[in-house]
Design an enzyme around this catalytic site. Structure first.
Site, PDB file in Angstrom:
ATOM      1  N   CYS A 136      39.879  40.366  47.873  1.00 40.76           N
ATOM      2  CA  CYS A 136      39.594  41.602  47.124  1.00 40.76           C
ATOM      3  C   CYS A 136      40.445  42.756  47.625  1.00 40.76           C
ATOM      4  O   CYS A 136      40.769  43.659  46.871  1.00 40.76           O
ATOM      5  CB  CYS A 136      38.120  41.944  47.194  1.00 40.76           C
ATOM      6  N   GLU A 164      30.367  45.398  44.815  1.00 41.64           N
ATOM      7  CA  GLU A 164      31.643  45.192  45.527  1.00 41.64           C
ATOM      8  C   GLU A 164      32.545  44.431  44.572  1.00 41.64           C
ATOM      9  O   GLU A 164      32.419  43.208  44.437  1.00 41.64           O
ATOM     10  CB  GLU A 164      31.417  44.388  46.812  1.00 41.64           C
ATOM     11  N   SER A 173      33.595  40.106  39.968  1.00 39.10           N
ATOM     12  CA  SER A 173      34.521  40.769  39.054  1.00 39.10           C
ATOM     13  C   SER A 173      33.865  41.967  38.365  1.00 39.10           C
ATOM     14  O   SER A 173      32.638  42.059  38.282  1.00 39.10           O
ATOM     15  CB  SER A 173      34.985  39.759  38.005  1.00 39.10           C
TER      16      SER A 173
HETATM   17  P1  NAD Z   1      32.749  36.441  39.195  1.00 41.86           P
HETATM   18  O1  NAD Z   1      32.349  37.809  38.757  1.00 41.86           O
HETATM   19  O2  NAD Z   1      33.281  35.504  38.184  1.00 41.86           O
HETATM   20  O3  NAD Z   1      31.471  35.684  39.839  1.00 41.86           O
HETATM   21  C1  NAD Z   1      30.755  36.206  40.916  1.00 41.86           C
HETATM   22  C2  NAD Z   1      29.332  35.638  40.905  1.00 41.86           C
HETATM   23  O4  NAD Z   1      28.630  36.139  39.770  1.00 41.86           O
HETATM   24  C3  NAD Z   1      29.266  34.117  40.790  1.00 41.86           C
HETATM   25  O5  NAD Z   1      28.264  33.655  41.674  1.00 41.86           O
HETATM   26  C4  NAD Z   1      28.874  33.895  39.342  1.00 41.86           C
HETATM   27  O6  NAD Z   1      28.189  32.681  39.114  1.00 41.86           O
HETATM   28  C5  NAD Z   1      27.956  35.073  39.107  1.00 41.86           C
HETATM   29  N1  NAD Z   1      27.795  35.463  37.706  1.00 41.86           N
HETATM   30  C6  NAD Z   1      28.632  35.257  36.667  1.00 41.86           C
HETATM   31  N2  NAD Z   1      28.115  35.796  35.548  1.00 41.86           N
HETATM   32  C7  NAD Z   1      26.933  36.365  35.887  1.00 41.86           C
HETATM   33  C8  NAD Z   1      25.936  37.088  35.174  1.00 41.86           C
HETATM   34  N3  NAD Z   1      26.050  37.349  33.872  1.00 41.86           N
HETATM   35  N4  NAD Z   1      24.846  37.530  35.843  1.00 41.86           N
HETATM   36  C9  NAD Z   1      24.718  37.298  37.170  1.00 41.86           C
HETATM   37  N5  NAD Z   1      25.631  36.610  37.895  1.00 41.86           N
HETATM   38  C10 NAD Z   1      26.726  36.157  37.261  1.00 41.86           C
HETATM   39  O7  NAD Z   1      33.747  36.627  40.405  1.00 41.86           O
HETATM   40  P2  NAD Z   1      34.587  35.487  41.133  1.00 41.86           P
HETATM   41  O8  NAD Z   1      35.630  34.985  40.189  1.00 41.86           O
HETATM   42  O9  NAD Z   1      33.650  34.508  41.745  1.00 41.86           O
HETATM   43  O10 NAD Z   1      35.267  36.316  42.325  1.00 41.86           O
HETATM   44  C11 NAD Z   1      36.457  37.022  42.163  1.00 41.86           C
HETATM   45  C12 NAD Z   1      36.188  38.511  42.026  1.00 41.86           C
HETATM   46  O11 NAD Z   1      35.390  38.977  43.119  1.00 41.86           O
HETATM   47  C13 NAD Z   1      37.468  39.328  42.090  1.00 41.86           C
HETATM   48  O12 NAD Z   1      37.442  40.327  41.113  1.00 41.86           O
HETATM   49  C14 NAD Z   1      37.417  39.944  43.473  1.00 41.86           C
HETATM   50  O13 NAD Z   1      38.140  41.127  43.611  1.00 41.86           O
HETATM   51  C15 NAD Z   1      35.955  40.168  43.661  1.00 41.86           C
HETATM   52  N6  NAD Z   1      35.629  40.301  45.078  1.00 41.86           N
HETATM   53  C16 NAD Z   1      35.281  41.528  45.552  1.00 41.86           C
HETATM   54  C17 NAD Z   1      35.003  41.697  46.901  1.00 41.86           C
HETATM   55  C18 NAD Z   1      34.623  43.052  47.451  1.00 41.86           C
HETATM   56  O14 NAD Z   1      34.077  43.096  48.532  1.00 41.86           O
HETATM   57  N7  NAD Z   1      34.907  44.137  46.780  1.00 41.86           N
HETATM   58  C19 NAD Z   1      35.061  40.599  47.766  1.00 41.86           C
HETATM   59  C20 NAD Z   1      35.419  39.367  47.247  1.00 41.86           C
HETATM   60  C21 NAD Z   1      35.700  39.221  45.892  1.00 41.86           C
END
Ligand code: NAD
Length: 526
Positions: A277, A243, A222
């Site tokens: 995404c 990403e 995110s």
């Molecule tokens: P998220 O940001 O909540 O979590 C992603 C990862 O980050 C998890 O492994 C989480 O544990 C970790 N994380 C959380 N806080 C952190 C911190 N402070 N420091 C380091 N790591 C941390 O995302 P999500 O809910 O798992 O996934 C959904 C999001 O991902 C959506 O916004 C979606 O659009 C995006 N996404 C993007 C792509 C792309 O290629 N552009 C692909 C898939 C998903």
């Protein structure tokens, strides 16, 4: 799946479609991260010496393992995420095979040292070498559990790096089993399995990895956490690939083949229940066909069958993966309805005892003042916006902070190209949804808040290398001349030399050539 972190020592993993407990995965505490990075550095020194033949062999073992046990991997994906078996096969196994095969076939070519012109210095030879960076950290989301693991690690691995994966806590259970695909492949070729390691846990484990002075971070997730990671990576100036989310426009022109548009729009909005995404988050429809097209969307979405995923084709879509995501969807739909949007299908969580079910939803007459017009839903909401003409379609399409993918559907190729050129996005797919992602030679990534850096393709592979410039002797000549001590005519002769090289017009160059000769004689004669 529970996402509360606190001092949790295990992640309780449940099937989101049934509530069944799948297992408990131990959390890697933040203090364990430095030792994992140290192990990765040690393993990378060995892996960096692997020939391309050996790297290809490791990827080939991975590809074979994915193919041989495809049903098993799909089963794990389905149980951990709630998606359907069909979606797991086409949305996880296919892209992973596609990526691995591309790297096996083309990876070496893109990593070979490259001769380039030495420019001014004709007595030298110039080349670019693609040197492994060292240790790459991949911090990953939950929406494509297998793909996020294997596709993310494959390119840095091919480029000679060790990889540390931090999967989402929401799919910890299947992720740890997917890790074995890489570990086994490395072992088969005689390399330490610790070339690829995994840290399980919540945001604090991810944050510790960001601070651990790795050589590059791939973050898929995110926007909010992307910002946190950039802040954390500033400490050691660790480079990052971001990403992030999307709010992709899907423009349906008034000359579109409506069958084709309907098919692509359904895929765009409801593949993986919109937890994608590059989901078609905004269906932007030209006024002339709006009512007719919307009626077809509503009918098709309303007929979709949702339930606990089973084999045999009786379910079109499964469940949402996390409770948090369902709450985001509910909030955005409720806000839109309160502001005048109309629900033509779905719209409310399905009252079911255990599973996280939100049905395929069609929300029409969405206007820019609604939060759902700008914020990522990441769920099965097909929101439809009416526009008067192409110009307005483009304005609306570009009106969010995001810029990941985009689609335009039209029978007129010139019109399609014109609209595509005006869209602010990392990719545009004309007359289809999402296929760009499967074309491995195309780069994948976003602009604006959708992130930066690219996965896939040549640049997505080279992103995991130090593009090292090397200049060596072709002939041993003393050019440029000795710089010290500075002589009385050095400034003037440098100026003339620059004009000889770059001045427009032959006469000016000749004039400076004569001066250059004169300064050089004066210099020699003192
Ligand atoms: P998220 O940001 O909540 O979590 C992603 C990862 O980050 C998890 O492994 C989480 O544990 C970790 N994380 C959380 N806080 C952190 C911190 N402070 N420091 C380091 N790591 C941390 O995302 P999500 O809910 O798992 O996934 C959904 C999001 O991902 C959506 O916004 C979606 O659009 C995006 N996404 C993007 C792509 C792309 O290629 N552009 C692909 C898939 C998903």
């Amino acid at each position: 799946m529970h996402r509360d972190k606190g001092a949790a020592q295990v992640i309780e993993c449940t099937n989101p479609a049934t509530g069944e407990l799948l297992g408990r995965v131990p959390v890697s505490p933040p203090e364990s991260v430095p030792a994992v990075v140290a192990r990765a550095r040690e393993a990378q020194r060995i892996w960096a010496s692997a020939s391309f033949k050996q790297r290809r062999a490791v990827l080939r073992h991975m590809l074979n393992a994915v193919l041989d046990k495809a049903d098993h991997w799909c089963d794990l994906v389905v149980k951990d995420s709630g998606k359907t078996y069909e979606n797991a096969m086409l949305g996880e196994i296919l892209p992973v095979c596609n990526k691995l095969r591309w790297l096996i076939k083309h990876g070496e070519r893109h990593l070979q040292p490259e001769r380039v012109s030495a420019g001014l210095f004709t007595h030298k030879k110039a080349r670019i070498e693609y040197v492994p960076l060292g240790v790459v950290a991949c911090i990953l989301p939950w929406n494509y559990p297998l793909q996020n693991i294997i596709s993310s690690l494959a390119a840095p691995l091919m480029a000679g790096n060790a990889v540390i994966l931090k999967p989402s806590e929401a799919v910890a259970w299947s992720s740890q089993q997917f890790l074995r695909i890489a570990e086994e492949a490395l072992r088969k070729e005689g390399f330490p399995a610790s070339v690829v390691q995994m840290l399980q846990g919540y945001g604090d484990t991810g944050a510790a990895l960001v601070q651990a002075r790795v050589d590059k971070i791939l973050f898929i997730g995110s926007v909010g956490n992307g910002r946190r990671i950039i802040q954390g990576s500033a400490e050691h100036l660790t480079p990052v690939i971001m990403e992030l989310g999307g709010k992709d426009p899907f423009i349906v022109c008034d000359d579109a083949d409506l069958d084709k548009a309907l098919h692509a729009a359904l895929g765009g909005a409801f593949i993986n229940l919109g937890q994608n995404c590059i989901a078609a988050e905004r269906i932007i429809v030209l006024d002339a066909i709006y009512d007719q097209f919307v009626a077809r969307l509503a009918q098709a979405a309303g007929a979709m069958r949702q339930g606990v995923p089973v084999l045999g084709g009786s379910v079109d879509v499964g469940s949402i993966t996390t409770e948090q995501q369902i709450q985001v969807i509910e909030r955005l739909v409720a806000d839109a309805v309160a502001k005048g949007a109309r629900l033509l299908a779905g719209g409310q969580r399905t009252a079911q005892q255990t599973g996280l079910f939100f049905p395929p939803t069609v929300l029409v007459d969405v206007t820019p003042d609604m939060a759902i017009a700008h914020e990522e839903v990441f769920g099965p909401v097909m929101l439809v916006m009416r526009v008067a003409d192409d110009a307005q379609a483009i304005t609306v399409a570009n009106s969010t902070d995001f810029g990941l993918h985009s689609s335009v559907i039209t029978r007129d190729p010139v019109r399609g190209e014109r609209i595509a050129a005006a869209l602010q996005a990392g990719a545009t797919c004309i007359n289809d949804f999402g296929l760009c992602y499967l074309v491995q030679d195309l780069p994948f990534g976003g602009v604006k808040y959708s992130g930066f850096g690219r996965m896939n393709g040549r640049d997505g592979l080279r992103a995991y290398t130090n593009q090292k410039a090397v200049l060596s002797d072709r002939w041993r000549l003393e050019i440029p001349p000795k710089l010290f001590p500075v002589g009385a005519f050095d400034y003037h002769s440098a100026r003339s030399m620059i004009h000889v090289l770059y001045a427009p017009g032959l006469m000016s160059r000749l004039r400076h050539l004569v001066r250059l000769a004169w300064y050089s004689i004066r210099k020699r004669t003192g």
